[in-house]
Design a protein around this motif. Structure first.
Motif, PDB file in Angstrom:
ATOM      1  N   ILE A  50      -8.434   3.172 -34.801  1.00  0.00           N
ATOM      2  CA  ILE A  50      -7.065   2.712 -35.044  1.00  0.00           C
ATOM      3  C   ILE A  50      -7.019   1.196 -35.194  1.00  0.00           C
ATOM      4  CG2 ILE A  50      -4.737   2.572 -34.042  1.00  0.00           C
ATOM      5  CD1 ILE A  50      -5.420   5.144 -32.489  1.00  0.00           C
ATOM      6  N   ALA A  51      -7.772   0.499 -34.363  1.00  0.00           N
ATOM      7  CA  ALA A  51      -7.750  -0.965 -34.346  1.00  0.00           C
ATOM      8  C   ALA A  51      -8.369  -1.532 -35.618  1.00  0.00           C
ATOM      9  CB  ALA A  51      -8.514  -1.474 -33.125  1.00  0.00           C
ATOM     10  N   ALA A  52      -7.994  -2.776 -35.918  1.00  0.00           N
ATOM     11  CA  ALA A  52      -8.538  -3.445 -37.102  1.00  0.00           C
ATOM     12  C   ALA A  52      -9.902  -4.060 -36.828  1.00  0.00           C
ATOM     13  CB  ALA A  52      -7.568  -4.524 -37.576  1.00  0.00           C
ATOM     14  N   ALA A  53     -10.220  -4.282 -35.554  1.00  0.00           N
ATOM     15  CA  ALA A  53     -11.521  -4.833 -35.170  1.00  0.00           C
ATOM     16  C   ALA A  53     -11.752  -4.530 -33.699  1.00  0.00           C
ATOM     17  CB  ALA A  53     -11.589  -6.332 -35.429  1.00  0.00           C
ATOM     18  N   LEU A  54     -13.002  -4.710 -33.274  1.00  0.00           N
ATOM     19  CA  LEU A  54     -13.422  -4.448 -31.894  1.00  0.00           C
ATOM     20  C   LEU A  54     -14.230  -5.630 -31.391  1.00  0.00           C
ATOM     21  CD1 LEU A  54     -14.201  -2.493 -29.427  1.00  0.00           C
ATOM     22  CD2 LEU A  54     -16.192  -1.888 -30.846  1.00  0.00           C
ATOM     23  N   THR A  55     -14.042  -5.983 -30.112  1.00  0.00           N
ATOM     24  CA  THR A  55     -14.934  -6.944 -29.469  1.00  0.00           C
ATOM     25  C   THR A  55     -15.496  -6.311 -28.203  1.00  0.00           C
ATOM     26  OG1 THR A  55     -13.345  -8.101 -28.012  1.00  0.00           O
ATOM     27  CG2 THR A  55     -13.455  -8.818 -30.316  1.00  0.00           C
ATOM     28  N   VAL A  56     -16.779  -6.599 -27.923  1.00  0.00           N
ATOM     29  CA  VAL A  56     -17.474  -6.025 -26.773  1.00  0.00           C
ATOM     30  C   VAL A  56     -18.133  -7.147 -25.989  1.00  0.00           C
ATOM     31  CG1 VAL A  56     -19.391  -4.565 -26.033  1.00  0.00           C
ATOM     32  CG2 VAL A  56     -17.881  -3.802 -27.887  1.00  0.00           C
ATOM     33  N   ASN A  57     -17.820  -7.222 -24.700  1.00  0.00           N
ATOM     34  CA  ASN A  57     -18.349  -8.245 -23.802  1.00  0.00           C
ATOM     35  C   ASN A  57     -18.949  -7.544 -22.590  1.00  0.00           C
ATOM     36  OD1 ASN A  57     -18.046  -9.857 -21.263  1.00  0.00           O
ATOM     37  ND2 ASN A  57     -17.335 -11.460 -22.633  1.00  0.00           N
ATOM     38  N   ILE A  58     -20.237  -7.797 -22.290  1.00  0.00           N
ATOM     39  CA  ILE A  58     -20.911  -7.047 -21.231  1.00  0.00           C
ATOM     40  C   ILE A  58     -20.882  -7.765 -19.883  1.00  0.00           C
ATOM     41  CG2 ILE A  58     -22.428  -6.003 -22.962  1.00  0.00           C
ATOM     42  CD1 ILE A  58     -24.725  -7.690 -21.608  1.00  0.00           C
ATOM     43  N   GLY A  59     -19.933  -8.665 -19.684  1.00  0.00           N
ATOM     44  CA  GLY A  59     -19.907  -9.474 -18.467  1.00  0.00           C
ATOM     45  C   GLY A  59     -19.919  -8.688 -17.179  1.00  0.00           C
ATOM     46  N   THR A  60     -19.024  -7.722 -17.029  1.00  0.00           N
ATOM     47  CA  THR A  60     -18.999  -6.875 -15.825  1.00  0.00           C
ATOM     48  C   THR A  60     -19.411  -5.473 -16.227  1.00  0.00           C
ATOM     49  OG1 THR A  60     -16.596  -6.627 -16.142  1.00  0.00           O
ATOM     50  CG2 THR A  60     -17.327  -8.234 -14.517  1.00  0.00           C
ATOM     51  N   LEU A  61     -20.697  -5.310 -16.450  1.00  0.00           N
ATOM     52  CA  LEU A  61     -21.247  -4.077 -16.998  1.00  0.00           C
ATOM     53  C   LEU A  61     -21.328  -2.987 -15.929  1.00  0.00           C
ATOM     54  CD1 LEU A  61     -22.426  -3.095 -19.695  1.00  0.00           C
ATOM     55  CD2 LEU A  61     -24.678  -3.803 -18.865  1.00  0.00           C
ATOM     56  N   SER A  62     -21.059  -1.770 -16.356  1.00  0.00           N
ATOM     57  CA  SER A  62     -21.198  -0.592 -15.494  1.00  0.00           C
ATOM     58  C   SER A  62     -21.470   0.598 -16.408  1.00  0.00           C
ATOM     59  CB  SER A  62     -19.917  -0.346 -14.688  1.00  0.00           C
ATOM     60  OG  SER A  62     -18.876   0.093 -15.544  1.00  0.00           O
ATOM     61  N   PRO A  63     -21.951   1.708 -15.865  1.00  0.00           N
ATOM     62  CA  PRO A  63     -22.205   2.877 -16.715  1.00  0.00           C
ATOM     63  C   PRO A  63     -20.968   3.332 -17.492  1.00  0.00           C
ATOM     64  CG  PRO A  63     -23.326   3.144 -14.630  1.00  0.00           C
ATOM     65  CD  PRO A  63     -22.476   1.917 -14.487  1.00  0.00           C
ATOM     66  N   VAL A  91     -17.534  -7.427 -32.760  1.00  0.00           N
ATOM     67  CA  VAL A  91     -18.164  -8.634 -32.247  1.00  0.00           C
ATOM     68  C   VAL A  91     -18.794  -8.339 -30.895  1.00  0.00           C
ATOM     69  CG1 VAL A  91     -17.809 -11.073 -31.654  1.00  0.00           C
ATOM     70  CG2 VAL A  91     -16.356  -9.979 -33.395  1.00  0.00           C
ATOM     71  N   LEU A  92     -20.051  -8.750 -30.726  1.00  0.00           N
ATOM     72  CA  LEU A  92     -20.775  -8.536 -29.475  1.00  0.00           C
ATOM     73  C   LEU A  92     -20.963  -9.851 -28.738  1.00  0.00           C
ATOM     74  CD1 LEU A  92     -22.520  -6.815 -27.523  1.00  0.00           C
ATOM     75  CD2 LEU A  92     -24.470  -7.270 -29.034  1.00  0.00           C
ATOM     76  N   ASP A  93     -20.635  -9.858 -27.451  1.00  0.00           N
ATOM     77  CA  ASP A  93     -20.856 -11.004 -26.564  1.00  0.00           C
ATOM     78  C   ASP A  93     -21.874 -10.553 -25.510  1.00  0.00           C
ATOM     79  OD1 ASP A  93     -20.722 -13.132 -24.775  1.00  0.00           O
ATOM     80  OD2 ASP A  93     -18.558 -13.387 -25.005  1.00  0.00           O
ATOM     81  N   PRO A  94     -23.166 -10.890 -25.682  1.00  0.00           N
ATOM     82  CA  PRO A  94     -24.226 -10.363 -24.818  1.00  0.00           C
ATOM     83  C   PRO A  94     -24.400 -11.183 -23.536  1.00  0.00           C
ATOM     84  CG  PRO A  94     -25.206 -11.673 -26.538  1.00  0.00           C
ATOM     85  CD  PRO A  94     -23.717 -11.723 -26.771  1.00  0.00           C
ATOM     86  N   VAL A  95     -23.402 -11.194 -22.699  1.00  0.00           N
ATOM     87  CA  VAL A  95     -23.363 -12.070 -21.529  1.00  0.00           C
ATOM     88  C   VAL A  95     -24.579 -11.843 -20.621  1.00  0.00           C
ATOM     89  CG1 VAL A  95     -22.045 -12.759 -19.493  1.00  0.00           C
ATOM     90  CG2 VAL A  95     -20.845 -12.082 -21.592  1.00  0.00           C
ATOM     91  N   ALA A  96     -25.375 -12.889 -20.442  1.00  0.00           N
ATOM     92  CA  ALA A  96     -26.529 -12.853 -19.524  1.00  0.00           C
ATOM     93  C   ALA A  96     -27.373 -11.595 -19.694  1.00  0.00           C
ATOM     94  CB  ALA A  96     -26.052 -12.993 -18.075  1.00  0.00           C
ATOM     95  N   HIS A  97     -27.586 -11.192 -20.934  1.00  0.00           N
ATOM     96  CA  HIS A  97     -28.303  -9.930 -21.183  1.00  0.00           C
ATOM     97  C   HIS A  97     -29.751  -9.993 -20.718  1.00  0.00           C
ATOM     98  CE1 HIS A  97     -30.745 -11.413 -24.602  1.00  0.00           C
ATOM     99  NE2 HIS A  97     -29.736 -12.237 -24.759  1.00  0.00           N
ATOM    100  N   TYR A  98     -30.264 -11.194 -20.536  1.00  0.00           N
ATOM    101  CA  TYR A  98     -31.658 -11.364 -20.108  1.00  0.00           C
ATOM    102  C   TYR A  98     -31.826 -11.264 -18.589  1.00  0.00           C
ATOM    103  CZ  TYR A  98     -29.380 -15.891 -19.679  1.00  0.00           C
ATOM    104  OH  TYR A  98     -28.474 -16.883 -19.390  1.00  0.00           O
ATOM    105  N   ALA A  99     -30.728 -11.183 -17.852  1.00  0.00           N
ATOM    106  CA  ALA A  99     -30.788 -11.324 -16.389  1.00  0.00           C
ATOM    107  C   ALA A  99     -31.402 -10.119 -15.691  1.00  0.00           C
ATOM    108  CB  ALA A  99     -29.397 -11.601 -15.829  1.00  0.00           C
TER     109      ALA A  99
END
Length: 275
Positions: free
Chosen positions: A67-80, A101-109
């Motif tokens: 439905i949305a015109a775009a999506l953004t994804v931020n993994i800051g407070t990641l959970s299953p 749009v992907l925001d890979p917050v601290a993905h290396y941690a």
């Protein structure tokens, strides 16, 4: 037709033109972002002229992405559960031809974060926005990041950003003191902002959401959309810093500056240079 910014940087449309178009369109953008960022990100998007929806649960995230015109994804407070919603939404957006749009917050941690970002990358983000350490690590090089903070300069990440953009056929935005945007073919630097901005929580996360709003406005021009979002943030941040006495006062002033910007004033004040 190719136009140029006031500084002569080649863009198919200027940030000011895209801001005017975005406010006319008022795009609905789905934002799966972290708990810390939800409120400020929604306020940033409303001030800028977009319509935010913080829909993240797996039971409806995929359906809403169509439905949305775009999506953004931020993994800051990641959970299953969050990750399941992210994957459902990103998969649906990609299938529907919607930019995301992907925001890979601290993905290396942690190993969990690395695996999550690997799964999301397979769903082909349109734009990736991160700090220098996140982009360097995502490109497979060794970074100096610690937690969510970058330990590398934006300039040190420019080569990694270009390689990552070419490898994944997407736009990469490296944000910091001077922002860098590339699609692997064209590259620009965006100047401005304020030293107060990193001292206000979730402004980077909010920039990811705003990038989604511009991408929704011109889904076929993600490079121009990303430059426009970064330029708007930089100009509003620079203006807000003129009267803010500290980070507490900066945040509401920044929202006011975003709302007050016009297409004409954005193009007049944006500092964008070819890289």
């Amino acid at each position: 037709m190719q136009t140029t910014t006031p500084l002569g940087t080649p863009l198919e449309e200027t940030p000011g033109q895209l801001l005017a178009a975005m406010r006319t369109k008022n795009p609905l953008v789905q934002n799966i972002t972290n708990f810390v960022a939800m409120n400020i990100a929604a306020n940033v998007m409303l001030a800028a002229g977009a319509s935010p929806a913080m829909v993240h649960t797996k039971e409806e995230a995929g359906e809403f992405a169509r439905i949305a015109a775009a999506l953004t994804v931020n993994i800051g407070t990641l959970s299953p559960d969050f990750l399941a919603g992210m994957k459902a939404a990103a998969g649906a957006a990609s299938e529907a031809g919607k930019p995301w749009v992907l925001d890979p917050v601290a993905h290396y941690a942690t190993a969990y974060r690395r695996a999550a970002v690997g799964e999301l990358m397979e769903l082909r983000p349109t734009v990736i926005r991160g700090n220098a350490s996140e982009i360097i690590a995502l490109a497979g090089s060794r970074s100096s990041g610690h937690g969510v903070d970058s330990g590398d300069s934006v300039m040190a990440a420019e080569g990694s950003a270009i390689a990552l953009a070419r490898q994944n056929a997407c736009v990469i935005a490296v944000t910091g003191e001077v922002d860098f945007v590339t699609d692997g073919r064209r590259s620009v630097r965006v100047l401005g902002g304020s030293a107060l901005m990193p001292r206000v929580t979730a402004l980077g996360c909010s920039l990811t959401c705003l990038t989604g709003a511009f991408a929704a406005t011109v889904p076929d021009k993600p490079f121009e959309a990303t430059v426009a979002a970064l330029a708007m943030f930089a100009v509003a941040g620079e203006e807000a810093a003129l009267t803010a006495s500290g980070p507490g006062f900066f945040s509401p002033i920044f929202l006011d500056r975003l709302a007050a910007l016009t297409g004409e004033s954005l193009d007049a004040q944006a500092r964008i240079v070819a890289a």
